[in-house]
Scaffold this active site. Structure first.
Site, PDB file in Angstrom:
ATOM      1  CD1 TRP A 171      -2.235  -1.952   0.223  1.00 17.24           C
ATOM      2  CD2 TRP A 171      -3.094  -1.150   2.139  1.00 17.24           C
ATOM      3  NE1 TRP A 171      -3.354  -2.687   0.524  1.00 17.24           N
ATOM      4  CE2 TRP A 171      -3.906  -2.223   1.697  1.00 17.24           C
ATOM      5  CE3 TRP A 171      -3.438  -0.499   3.327  1.00 17.24           C
ATOM      6  CZ2 TRP A 171      -5.032  -2.646   2.392  1.00 17.24           C
ATOM      7  CZ3 TRP A 171      -4.558  -0.920   4.022  1.00 17.24           C
ATOM      8  CH2 TRP A 171      -5.354  -1.978   3.552  1.00 17.24           C
ATOM      9  CE  LYS A 172       4.850   1.214  -4.030  1.00 15.64           C
ATOM     10  NZ  LYS A 172       5.504   1.673  -5.272  1.00 15.64           N
ATOM     11  CD  GLU A 221       8.330   3.336  -3.726  1.00 13.87           C
ATOM     12  OE1 GLU A 221       7.697   3.096  -2.678  1.00 13.87           O
ATOM     13  OE2 GLU A 221       7.830   3.185  -4.858  1.00 13.87           O
ATOM     14  CD  GLU A 250       8.574  -4.081  -6.262  1.00 12.32           C
ATOM     15  OE1 GLU A 250       7.369  -4.299  -6.350  1.00 12.32           O
ATOM     16  OE2 GLU A 250       9.062  -3.188  -5.539  1.00 12.32           O
ATOM     17  N   GLY A 263       5.418   2.420 -10.687  1.00 10.65           N
ATOM     18  CA  GLY A 263       4.565   3.607 -10.701  1.00 10.65           C
ATOM     19  C   GLY A 263       4.661   4.420 -11.980  1.00 10.65           C
ATOM     20  CB  SER A 312       3.487  -0.603 -14.223  1.00 13.48           C
ATOM     21  OG  SER A 312       3.993   0.660 -13.822  1.00 13.48           O
ATOM     22  N   GLY A 320       1.729  -2.314  -6.268  1.00 15.62           N
ATOM     23  CA  GLY A 320       1.581  -1.017  -5.612  1.00 15.62           C
ATOM     24  C   GLY A 320       0.218  -0.421  -5.915  1.00 15.62           C
ATOM     25  N   GLY A 321       0.172   0.484  -6.882  1.00 13.24           N
ATOM     26  CA  GLY A 321      -1.040   1.240  -7.205  1.00 13.24           C
ATOM     27  C   GLY A 321      -2.296   0.387  -7.334  1.00 13.24           C
TER      28      GLY A 321
HETATM   29  P1  13P Z   1       3.310  -0.083  -8.806  1.00  8.13           P
HETATM   30  O1  13P Z   1       2.512  -1.366  -8.922  1.00  8.13           O
HETATM   31  O2  13P Z   1       2.504   1.080  -8.359  1.00  8.13           O
HETATM   32  O3  13P Z   1       4.127   0.156 -10.022  1.00  8.13           O
HETATM   33  O4  13P Z   1       4.353  -0.333  -7.603  1.00  8.13           O
HETATM   34  C1  13P Z   1       5.095  -1.493  -7.572  1.00  8.13           C
HETATM   35  C2  13P Z   1       5.787  -1.577  -6.263  1.00  8.13           C
HETATM   36  O5  13P Z   1       6.668  -0.804  -5.973  1.00  8.13           O
HETATM   37  C3  13P Z   1       5.335  -2.602  -5.318  1.00  8.13           C
HETATM   38  O6  13P Z   1       6.207  -2.717  -4.253  1.00  8.13           O
END
Ligand code: 13P
Length: 252
Positions: free
Chosen positions: A10-11, A98, A168, A174, A214, A235-236
């Protein structure tokens, strides 16, 4: 057969109430229609204890997105692996790009985090992946191998069984720019061969390697069809129950 996993990261999104609502909605959906893979949600620290109260972890595993590199003590603002574990969570993401980039987490720091997390009985989703410049220079294999060597290849084979690897590529996170299924498969196979070199074939065959960057319902089926891609770290698309369920359904 190794585990197939779809994990959400979820970040730094959603307040406590929104997070609780999302976890409940997802749980309802997956109770009604059982997934064909393991499902995990990794949430901000503050959500963990509340979500653990109602989450059926036979259906959806709960995890944190980070933990401290120290056991306990005077480290203001930090959250230890033991604290994460005490909420009822079972997983922790360590080494996300990140955190490496914005919080300057070095291979040595990550190594400490991994050791503490395993000591406290958490499973670790360990993230690796190259930048765009590294990919353009053809250095992706070198980079992911160094990341494994720097923080997890010190583990014993027994400890390593509690590691899930998430590949990743930073340029795909993202950005809406996904690695092609062929690009992802190529490096996943390489990662597995690296694990085999270190721990032998049996451990390598049992290690789940997830793709992240993504990943969405539209591209997940093609990615997950590849022999060395065992699921995704999302993520998203993990922030809406229907989107996340769409990816989980790629295993159907
Ligand atoms: P996205 O799916 O938003 O590209 O993010 C991937 C991610 O960093 C999952 O840890």
């Amino acid at each position: 057969m190794r585990k197939k996993i779809v994990a959400g990261n979820w970040k730094m999104n959603m307040n406590l109430q929104e997070g609780i609502d999302l976890a409940k909605e997802l749980q309802e959906m997956l109770t009604a229609e059982k997934p064909n893979c393991d499902v995990v949600i990794c949430t901000p620290f503050i959500h963990l204890a509340s979500i653990a109260q109602f989450l059926n972890q036979d259906l959806i595993g709960l995890g944190a997105e980070n933990c401290a590199d120290k056991d306990k003590g005077a480290y203001t603002g930090e959250v230890s692996a033991e604290m994460v574990k005490s909420t009822g969570a079972k997983y922790v993401i360590i080494g996300h790009s990140e955190r490496r980039e914005y919080y300057h987490e070095t291979p040595e720091i990550l190594k400490e985090k991994v050791l503490l997390a395993l000591q406290k009985g958490l499973k670790v989703i360990f993230c690796i992946g190259e930048s765009l410049a590294e990919r353009e220079a053809g250095k992706q294999n070198e980079v992911v191998k160094a990341e494994l060597e720097g923080s997890v290849f010190n583990l014993t084979a027994e400890e390593f069984r509690n590691i899930v690897i998430a590949y990743e590529p930073i340029w795909a996170i993202g950005t809406g720019k996904t690695a092609t299924a062929e690009q992802a498969e190529e490096i996943h196979a390489y990662i597995r061969s690296t694990v085999a070199e270190r721990y032998g074939n049996e451990v390598a065959e049992q290690t789940s390697i997830l793709y992240g960057g993504s990943c969405k319902a539209s591209n997940a089926p093609e990615l997950f069809a590849k022999p060395d891609i065992d699921g995704g770290l999302i993520g998203g698309a993990s922030l809406k129950a229907a989107d996340f369920k769409g990816i989980i359904d790629a295993w159907k």
